[in-house]
Enzyme design. Structure first.
Site, mmCIF file in Angstrom:
data_model
loop_
_atom_site.group_PDB
_atom_site.id
_atom_site.type_symbol
_atom_site.label_atom_id
_atom_site.label_comp_id
_atom_site.label_asym_id
_atom_site.label_seq_id
_atom_site.Cartn_x
_atom_site.Cartn_y
_atom_site.Cartn_z
ATOM 1 N N LYS A 104 0.852 -1.195 0.000
ATOM 2 C CA LYS A 104 0.000 0.000 0.000
ATOM 3 C C LYS A 104 0.875 1.228 0.000
ATOM 4 C CE LYS A 104 -4.431 1.083 0.155
ATOM 5 N NZ LYS A 104 -5.574 0.302 -0.360
HETATM 6 P P1 NAD Z 1 -12.908 8.480 -2.589
HETATM 7 O O1 NAD Z 1 -11.894 9.498 -2.250
HETATM 8 O O2 NAD Z 1 -13.367 8.343 -3.999
HETATM 9 O O3 NAD Z 1 -14.238 8.723 -1.713
HETATM 10 C C1 NAD Z 1 -14.248 8.894 -0.339
HETATM 11 C C2 NAD Z 1 -15.543 9.617 0.018
HETATM 12 O O4 NAD Z 1 -15.671 9.690 1.420
HETATM 13 C C3 NAD Z 1 -15.579 11.043 -0.535
HETATM 14 O O5 NAD Z 1 -16.838 11.297 -1.092
HETATM 15 C C4 NAD Z 1 -15.332 11.900 0.716
HETATM 16 O O6 NAD Z 1 -15.897 13.167 0.624
HETATM 17 C C5 NAD Z 1 -15.989 11.041 1.779
HETATM 18 N N1 NAD Z 1 -15.452 11.306 3.110
HETATM 19 C C6 NAD Z 1 -14.180 11.601 3.471
HETATM 20 N N2 NAD Z 1 -14.105 11.804 4.787
HETATM 21 C C7 NAD Z 1 -15.351 11.620 5.278
HETATM 22 C C8 NAD Z 1 -15.916 11.708 6.569
HETATM 23 N N3 NAD Z 1 -15.173 12.020 7.630
HETATM 24 N N4 NAD Z 1 -17.240 11.439 6.705
HETATM 25 C C9 NAD Z 1 -18.003 11.131 5.640
HETATM 26 N N5 NAD Z 1 -17.518 11.047 4.381
HETATM 27 C C10 NAD Z 1 -16.219 11.299 4.216
HETATM 28 O O7 NAD Z 1 -12.344 7.114 -1.992
HETATM 29 P P2 NAD Z 1 -12.722 5.637 -2.420
HETATM 30 O O8 NAD Z 1 -11.767 5.194 -3.454
HETATM 31 O O9 NAD Z 1 -14.195 5.537 -2.644
HETATM 32 O O10 NAD Z 1 -12.315 4.850 -1.076
HETATM 33 C C11 NAD Z 1 -13.189 4.782 0.048
HETATM 34 C C12 NAD Z 1 -12.765 3.620 0.928
HETATM 35 O O11 NAD Z 1 -12.791 2.413 0.155
HETATM 36 C C13 NAD Z 1 -11.346 3.706 1.496
HETATM 37 O O12 NAD Z 1 -11.325 3.106 2.769
HETATM 38 C C14 NAD Z 1 -10.537 2.873 0.528
HETATM 39 O O13 NAD Z 1 -9.357 2.347 1.129
HETATM 40 C C15 NAD Z 1 -11.532 1.778 0.224
HETATM 41 N N6 NAD Z 1 -11.254 1.061 -1.039
HETATM 42 C C16 NAD Z 1 -11.245 1.710 -2.238
HETATM 43 C C17 NAD Z 1 -11.015 0.982 -3.404
HETATM 44 C C18 NAD Z 1 -11.075 1.617 -4.775
HETATM 45 O O14 NAD Z 1 -11.031 0.871 -5.762
HETATM 46 N N7 NAD Z 1 -11.179 2.925 -4.904
HETATM 47 C C19 NAD Z 1 -10.753 -0.382 -3.330
HETATM 48 C C20 NAD Z 1 -10.776 -1.015 -2.092
HETATM 49 C C21 NAD Z 1 -11.029 -0.277 -0.958
#
Ligand code: NAD
Length: 478
Positions: A109
């Protein structure tokens, strides 16, 4: 309850505690438990980029948890609170996640301490290229050794810059495009990667609802149709999960929690309208067709059937776990439930579909993209028309027979159209993802229901994953 008085383990300690709980139920050779749990290495880089007339220094990390299989794989996160503990916890989760969904990768990561909203596109490109340069020159980006992907704060655009930076530094590497996944389709990406993690959450819930015993364990009945769902974080993962669950499975998104507050409507929110509101206004406040609640996290405790934390880690912790009402939680984010909260929820009988499984759709489709890049051909290109020609043979034969039997026996035009069409890349990706999510769930539930000493899906997931990693070490003679 006063949250400040409570000692909560760090994210990495939480992951270790959950690992230990599972390892205690396994029969691992002496020492192997430690070998698997520890993070092999973490590289910290500090680099300067000249922006707005002065040099700004950035701190980034790339952590490699386990190299039992290479390359290692894991996203790159852009957020101000990125730190070594978090990156190591996320790298460990990647090891277990890849093992659980049988993606042939070790866990890794990366992260950069930055608020991407404070920089324009040109600045972000310069920062990303410099970070990629620092990692690539140490083989921490490399198609055969370490393959990043998007995570919080990064997406297709950043992955395209990273791929291009690597290609510039390795001009004769024919597999250069496989150095990173999550690229846009025109830059070596694959159809369906952007939606993959949210799509995986949908497929995970569909599989859950195929097992009456599991639905009953959560105290629920029926199907996904009409289920009241609360989503935290309408970013890549949360948006796609909410969109597919409401648009294709009839679930009702009753609350969306974002950074600046939450929206609530028992009639169900229009996910597309809320998403486009956030894009235009930077938050949920001011959206008209729902009740706005300033204290967003309070809605994690709302009455609902399914809670989907899809933003960040540690949001369900010792301060609020007791008040969480959802009987079923699916961890779309990584580590949204701390180890202490996990204990409380398990005692309450809450069913938790764990992160290492629930959000594995991203790495699964990344695996398909990496294979596509190494094979230098899009999925389905060789077979599609041949498949259609063979289907045509059957249709012609059936039509010949139905001509003899009369009109009542003729084929419907919809059947002909659907049957004749060969699968394109997106359909193949979705099929591969669906198969993976079903298979991994079944492996977890076999342990969950098959052993008296396992009472939850998370422990079951760890047991399946760690057993596979251990088998790979045994095969190497360790
Ligand atoms: P992203 O940045 O696209 O979205 C995150 C969202 O959460 C945003 O809309 C943001 O405004 C919101 N957010 C941030 N802080 C917040 C808070 N305190 N309260 C409420 N909302 C809040 O990120 P993502 O890629 O969707 O990732 C989200 C989660 O999923 C993370 O934990 C990431 O590790 C996990 N994840 C993502 C992927 C991927 O393919 N993108 C894969 C596996 C896991």
């Amino acid at each position: 309850m006063d949250g400040t008085a409570i000692k909560e383990p760090s994210f990495r300690e939480s992951v270790d505690l959950m690992f230990n709980r599972a390892a205690a139920l396994m029969d691992l050779p002496p020492g192997l438990e430690d070998k698997i749990r520890v993070c092999n290495s973490t590289y910290t880089v500090r680099f300067g980029v000249k922006l707005r007339g002065k040099i700004q220094t950035f701190t980034g990390y790339r952590s490699v948890h386990s190299e039992h299989t290479e390359p290692v794989k894991g996203g790159i996160r852009y957020a101000l609170n990125v730190n070594q503990d978090e990156v190591e916890a996320l790298a460990a989760l990647m090891t277990y996640k890849c093992a659980l969904v049988e993606a042939p990768f070790g866990g890794s990561k990366g992260g950069l301490c930055i608020d991407p909203r404070e920089y324009d596109e040109d600045e972000l490109e310069r920062i990303t290229r410099r970070f990629a340069y620092e990692l690539a020159k140490r083989d921490l980006i490399d198609p055969a050794q370490n393959v990043p992907a998007p995570d919080m704060g990064t997406g297709e655009r950043e992955m395209a810059w990273i791929a291009d930076q690597y290609a510039r530094m390795n001009t004769s590497d024919i597999n250069a495009r496989a150095c990173v996944t999550g690229k846009p389709p025109h830059a070596g990406g694959i159809q369906g990667r952007v939606e993959a993690t949210g799509r995986g959450v949908q497929y995970a819930l569909r599989e859950f609802f195929r097992h009456p015993e599991d639905i009953a364990a959560a105290g629920l009945t029926g199907t996904l149709e009409g289920k009241r769902v609360v989503v935290q974080g309408l970013g890549n993962v949360g948006y796609h999960a909410a969109k597919f669950l409401s648009g294709e499975d009839g679930a009702k998104i009753t609350a969306i929690i974002e950074r600046d507050g939450a929206l609530h409507s028992e009639d169900g929110l229009d996910v597309e309208a809320v998403y486009s509101w956030i894009q235009r206004h930077g938050g949920v406040q001011g959206y008209a067709d729902a009740t706005y609640i300033e204290n967003g996290p309070s809605l994690l405790e709302a009455d609902c059937d399914i809670l989907i934390p899809a933003a960040l880690e540690g949001v369900i912790n010792l301060t609020n776990a007791q008040r969480i009402k959802a009987p079923l939680i699916i961890e779309a984010a990584n580590g949204p439930i701390t180890a202490g909260a996990d204990d409380i929820l398990r005692q309450k009988g809450t069913v938790i579909i764990p992160d290492m499984y629930a959000n594995a759709g991203g790495v699964t489709v990344s695996y398909f993209e990496w294979v596509k890049n190494l094979s230098h051909i899009r999925f389905g290109r060789m077979q599609r028309r041949q498949e259609e020609a063979r289907h045509m043979l059957i249709v012609k034969e059936l039509e010949r027979l139905s001509d003899k039997l009369g009109d009542a026996w003729s084929l419907t035009s919809t059947f002909k159209e659907q049957y004749l069409r060969g699968a394109d890349e997106l359909e193949l990706v979705r099929s591969g993802l669906d198969d993976t999510m079903r298979g991994a769930y079944q492996a977890m539930r076999a342990v969950w229901h098959g052993r008296d000493d396992v009472t939850d899906l998370r422990t079951a997931a760890y047991i399946v994953a760690v057993e596979r990693v251990a088998a790979s070490y045994r095969a190497k003679g360790l």
